[in-house]
Write an enzyme that holds these catalytic residues in place. Structure first.
Site, PDB file in Angstrom:
ATOM      1  N   GLU A  73     -33.371  -1.373   6.039  1.00 47.18           N
ATOM      2  CA  GLU A  73     -34.168  -1.946   4.947  1.00 47.18           C
ATOM      3  C   GLU A  73     -33.571  -1.632   3.587  1.00 47.18           C
ATOM      4  OE1 GLU A  73     -38.546  -1.894   5.975  1.00 47.18           O
ATOM      5  OE2 GLU A  73     -38.025   0.205   6.324  1.00 47.18           O
ATOM      6  N   CYS A 132     -37.371  -7.863  12.038  1.00 45.67           N
ATOM      7  CA  CYS A 132     -38.836  -7.844  12.099  1.00 45.67           C
ATOM      8  C   CYS A 132     -39.459  -8.155  10.739  1.00 45.67           C
ATOM      9  CB  CYS A 132     -39.348  -6.512  12.638  1.00 45.67           C
ATOM     10  SG  CYS A 132     -38.904  -5.123  11.604  1.00 45.67           S
ATOM     11  N   ASP A 191     -37.934  -5.602   2.918  1.00 47.52           N
ATOM     12  CA  ASP A 191     -37.454  -4.545   2.035  1.00 47.52           C
ATOM     13  C   ASP A 191     -35.970  -4.694   1.743  1.00 47.52           C
ATOM     14  OD1 ASP A 191     -39.597  -2.922   1.181  1.00 47.52           O
ATOM     15  OD2 ASP A 191     -39.859  -2.256   3.244  1.00 47.52           O
ATOM     16  N   HIS A 250     -47.609  -6.702   1.100  1.00 51.38           N
ATOM     17  CA  HIS A 250     -48.303  -6.412   2.359  1.00 51.38           C
ATOM     18  C   HIS A 250     -49.635  -7.130   2.468  1.00 51.38           C
ATOM     19  CE1 HIS A 250     -45.114  -3.457   2.846  1.00 51.38           C
ATOM     20  NE2 HIS A 250     -45.307  -3.718   4.115  1.00 51.38           N
TER      21      HIS A 250
HETATM   22  C1  PEP Z   1     -39.660  -5.139   6.255  1.00 44.69           C
HETATM   23  O1  PEP Z   1     -39.479  -4.455   5.261  1.00 44.69           O
HETATM   24  O2  PEP Z   1     -39.070  -6.223   6.463  1.00 44.69           O
HETATM   25  C2  PEP Z   1     -40.648  -4.726   7.260  1.00 44.69           C
HETATM   26  C3  PEP Z   1     -40.766  -5.359   8.400  1.00 44.69           C
HETATM   27  O3  PEP Z   1     -41.442  -3.662   6.943  1.00 44.69           O
HETATM   28  P1  PEP Z   1     -42.694  -3.798   5.959  1.00 44.69           P
HETATM   29  O4  PEP Z   1     -42.887  -5.251   5.642  1.00 44.69           O
HETATM   30  O5  PEP Z   1     -43.870  -3.220   6.622  1.00 44.69           O
HETATM   31  O6  PEP Z   1     -42.243  -3.008   4.764  1.00 44.69           O
HETATM   32 MG    MG Z   2     -40.282  -2.465   5.214  1.00 37.73          MG
END
Ligand code: PEP
Ligand code: MG
Length: 594
Positions: free
Chosen positions: A449, A520, A473, A202
Site C-alpha cells: 500500500e 483487494c 492506499d 472508508h
Molecule cells: C487499500 O488500501 O486498498 C485497502 C484495501 O485497504 P483499506 O481500503 O481498508 O485502507
Molecule cells: Mg489500505
C-alpha cells in the site's frame, strides 16, 4: 423547483425516494420502522420522554438559589417553552404516524426541519435559539435511551411485512464516519448522499459494500436538500436530482428497471467458474467488514474472503476494545461461514479516516493538526500496542482450527516491521501451545500500500507467503492525494503511469517469486480495470460481494494472453487509459456469455 447537486459517484445504480436528513452528530440515533400496531405506543414513548425532561427542568428551576443569575432561570423557561411547543413533539409524532419512524428518529427528523427554519431567521437572537432546541432534543433523546425501546433488529423484521410499499428513503448527511456507516448496513435506507468524502474514503467503501446507490463529496447537499424532499440519486454519474420533474422521474424509473434486469442477468453467473477464454482460472474473493458479510460473499459466488477488515470490530467501542475471545468468535464465525474456502483476516487498520472513537471526517479535520494518514496507522499502531497485537494474532490463529485462515498485515513499509511481526507470531504460537489451543498453518501476507513496499518487494517476498495490493492506499501515497478529501478527488487517478508501474511490477515480481498476489483495493471490483489487471498477470481479485458478478462477466469475456500482449504499449503510453481503451476494444470476445 428542481435542481441538481453534483458529487463523486461511489456506488452504482439509481435510487429514487424521500430525503432523510441526519445530522452528523446524530447518526448514531437508532433508525428503524415501527409496525402499525406499535405506532400509538411509540407516540406515547415520545410524550413520556418529553414529560420526564419537563420534570427535570421544573426541578432545576425550583432548585435555583436566590443568587443565581436571572439569565439562567430565563434560559430554563426558554427550554421549557421549546419542549412544550407542538412544533417539536407534535410534529415529530407525525413522522411516527405517517412514516412509522421510531421516536428517536422522528425527533431527529423534526429537529432537522426546525433547525433549518432557525438558520433562515433574520433576527440574531432567534437564530441562536437553535442551540437551545438542540439541547432540548438531546435531553429527550437521552430520556428515550434510558427507557426500554423496541429492539431495532426485531422492529426491522416486523416492518418488512407491515410497512412494505412505502416510499424508499435516502439518507442525506454532511458526513458519516465509517463506523457509523456500518450501522446502516441492512438498514431502511436505499441510498446515501454525503457532503464530504472521496471515492475510496472508508465511508464510501462501506456504502459500496451495501450495494446501494451513493454519492459523496457533494459539499452542500445536506444544506440544499430538505427533509422529505423527493430526490433521485444517480450513483453512476454522481448526481443528485432534487424535486425531479415527472419526465425526469419517468426516465430514471426506466433506468432503474434496466439496471435491475441487468443485475438479475448477472446473478445467473453465480455458479459459473471464473475462467478466461484462454483457460486461466481467476479467484474472485470478497472484501468483508463483519463476519455476517461472509453470507453475502457465499451468495455472490466468492471463492474466499480476500480481505476481512477486522478494524470494524474495534471501532465505536467507547474505549473498550474487543478481547481475544470476542475476536476469536467473530473470526471463527466468518471462517465457518466460508465452508473451507480461505479467509484472509487483516490485522486492525485503525487511524487516518478510521479512528477508534466516534469521530466524523470533519471533526477529524479539526482535531488533527498533523496528517493522520501518515501517522500511527495500521501495523504501526499494532506494533505500538504489542499486547493488543498478540491478542489479535492469538484470536486469528485460534480461528484457523476451523478452516483456512490467512493473516494479512496492512501498511508495511519496513523490513524491521516484518521481523517484528514474525517474532510476534512465534511468541503467539508458543502461547497457544502452552494454553493447549488448537491452530493450523496460517499463511502470512503483507499489503502493498506504500510505494516503498512496492519498490522493495523482492526483499519483502523473502519473508512472506503472499501479498495483497491495496490500491486505495497505494494510489493515495504514490500521488500524495488524501483519499478522503473531496477537494483533491480529481487528482486521485488509478490510471496514473506511476501507479500502473508499481502495480505491474508488484504483480510481476510476486509471480516470478512463486508467491500468490491479489488486489483487494477498489480497483479490483471495478470492471473498468479487470482487463488491465488480467493483462498485468493478476489472477486473484478481492472486492465487495456485489461487484463479483460484473467482474466475473469481464473475466469470462477476456483472453488473458492477448491482454498481456497489449501491456508494453499501455505502460509506455502518455495516456494509458486511452491506450488501454483502444487496445481492449480490439480484444473482442471469441465466445459469447453463457
Ligand atoms: C487499500 O488500501 O486498498 C485497502 C484495501 O485497504 P483499506 O481500503 O481498508 O485502507
Ligand atoms: Mg489500505
Amino acid at each position: 423547483m428542481s435542481f441538481q447537486v453534483f458529487g463523486i459517484p461511489v456506488s452504482r445504480g439509481v435510487a429514487i425516494g424521500r430525503a432523510v436528513l441526519v445530522a452528523s452528530s446524530r447518526v448514531d440515533v437508532a433508525h428503524y420502522f415501527v409496525a402499525s400496531a406499535q405506532v400509538e405506543g411509540e407516540i406515547q414513548r415520545a410524550y413520556r420522554a418529553r414529560d420526564v425532561v419537563a420534570r427535570e427542568f421544573e426541578t432545576l428551576k425550583q432548585d435555583l438559589r436566590g443568587d443565581t443569575p436571572q439569565e439562567l432561570a430565563a434560559l430554563l423557561d426558554v427550554h421549557l417553552m421549546l419542549l412544550h411547543d407542538e412544533a417539536l413533539i407534535g410534529a415529530a409524532t407525525q413522522w411516527i404516524v405517517e412514516r412509522h419512524y421510531n421516536a428517536e428518529w422522528a425527533l431527529s427528523a423534526q429537529l432537522e426541519v426546525l433547525a433549518r427554519q432557525f438558520d433562515e431567521m433574520e433576527d440574531d437572537y432567534l437564530r441562536e435559539r437553535k442551540a437551545d432546541l438542540e439541547q432540548v432534543v438531546e435531553r429527550i433523546l437521552s430520556a428515550l435511551a434510558r427507557e426500554q425501546g423496541l429492539n431495532p433488529a426485531d422492529a426491522a423484521s416486523v416492518v418488512q411485512r407491515d410497512f412494505a410499499g412505502e416510499d424508499p428513503l435516502l439518507l442525506v448527511a454532511a458526513d458519516i464516519a465509517p463506523a457509523d456507516m456500518m450501522q446502516f448496513k441492512r438498514s431502511v435506507f436505499h441510498g446515501f448522499i454525503t457532503d464530504i468524502g472521496g471515492k475510496t474514503s472508508h465511508t464510501a467503501i462501506v456504502a459500496r459494500s451495501m450495494d446501494i446507490p451513493a454519492v459523496v463529496g457533494t459539499r452542500e447537499a445536506s444544506r440544499l436538500i430538505r427533509q422529505d424532499d423527493w430526490i433521485i440519486i444517480d450513483g453512476d454519474a454522481g448526481t443528485v436530482i432534487v424535486n425531479p420533474s415527472p419526465i425526469m422521474l419517468e426516465e430514471y424509473r426506466f433506468r432503474q428497471r434496466q439496471s435491475e434486469l441487468e443485475r438479475a442477468r448477472l446473478a445467473r453467473l453465480r455458479h459459473t467458474p471464473a475462467v478466461t477464454l484462454d483457460g486461466e482460472r481467476i479467484e474472485l474473493h470478497a472484501n468483508i467488514e463483519l463476519p455476517l458479510d461472509a453470507l453475502g460473499a457465499i451468495e455472490a459466488g466468492a471463492t474466499g474472503v480476500g480481505l476481512f477488515r477486522s478494524e470494524f470490530l474495534f471501532m465505536n467501542r467507547d474505549g473498550e476494545l474487543p478481547g481475544e475471545d470476542e475476536q476469536f468468535a467473530a473470526y471463527r464465525a466468518a471462517v465457518e461461514a466460508m465452508q473451507g474456502m480461505p479467509v484472509t483476516i487483516r490485522t486492525v487498520d485503525v487511524g487516518a479516516d478510521k479512528p477508534l472513537d466516534r469521530m466524523s471526517a470533519s471533526e477529524l479535520r479539526h482535531e488533527h493538526v498533523l496528517n493522520p494518514a501518515m501517522g500511527l496507522r495500521a501495523i504501526r499502531w499494532s506494533l505500538a500496542e504489542p499486547s493488543m497485537f498478540r491478542q489479535q494474532l492469538r484470536a486469528i490463529y485460534r480461528a484457523s482450527a476451523f478452516g483456512k485462515v490467512r493473516l494479512l498485515i496492512p501498511m508495511v513499509a519496513h523490513l524491521h516491521e516484518v521481523r517484528q511481526i514474525l517474532e510476534a507470531v512465534k511468541k503467539v504460537q508458543q502461547q497457544l501451545n502452552d494454553a493447549g489451543h488448537a491452530y493450523s498453518h496460517v499463511d502470512l501476507g503483507v499489503m502493498i500500500e506504500i510505494p516503498a513496499a512496492a519498490v522493495m518487494l523482492p526483499l519483502l517476498l523473502r519473508h512472506v507467503d503472499f501479498v495483497s495490493i491495496g490500491t486505495n492506499d497505494l494510489i493515495q501515497y504514490t500521488l500524495a492525494i488524501d483519499r478522503a478529501d473531496e477537494a483533491v478527488a480529481h487528482l486521485y487517478d488509478p490510471w496514473h503511469p506511476a501507479v500502473l508501474q508499481l502495480l505491474a511490477s508488484s504483480i510481476g515480481q510476486a509471480r516470478a517469486a512463486g508467491k500468490s498476489v491479489s488486489v483487494c483495493g477498489e480497483m479490483a471490483g471495478d470492471p473498468a480495470f479487470t482487463d488491465l489487471l488480467l493483462g498485468m498477470g493478476l489472477r486473484s481479485f478481492s472486492m465487495h460481494p456485489s461487484q463479483i458478478p460484473s467482474v466475473k462477466q469481464r473475466v469470462l469475456r477476456a483472453d488473458a494472453a492477448r491482454l498481456a500482449s497489449f501491456m508494453p504499449e499501455i505502460m509506455g503510453s502518455e495516456d494509458p487509459r486511452l491506450e488501454a481503451e483502444q487496445a481492449f476494444a480490439r480484444n473482442k470476445p471469441a465466445r459469447t456469455l453463457q
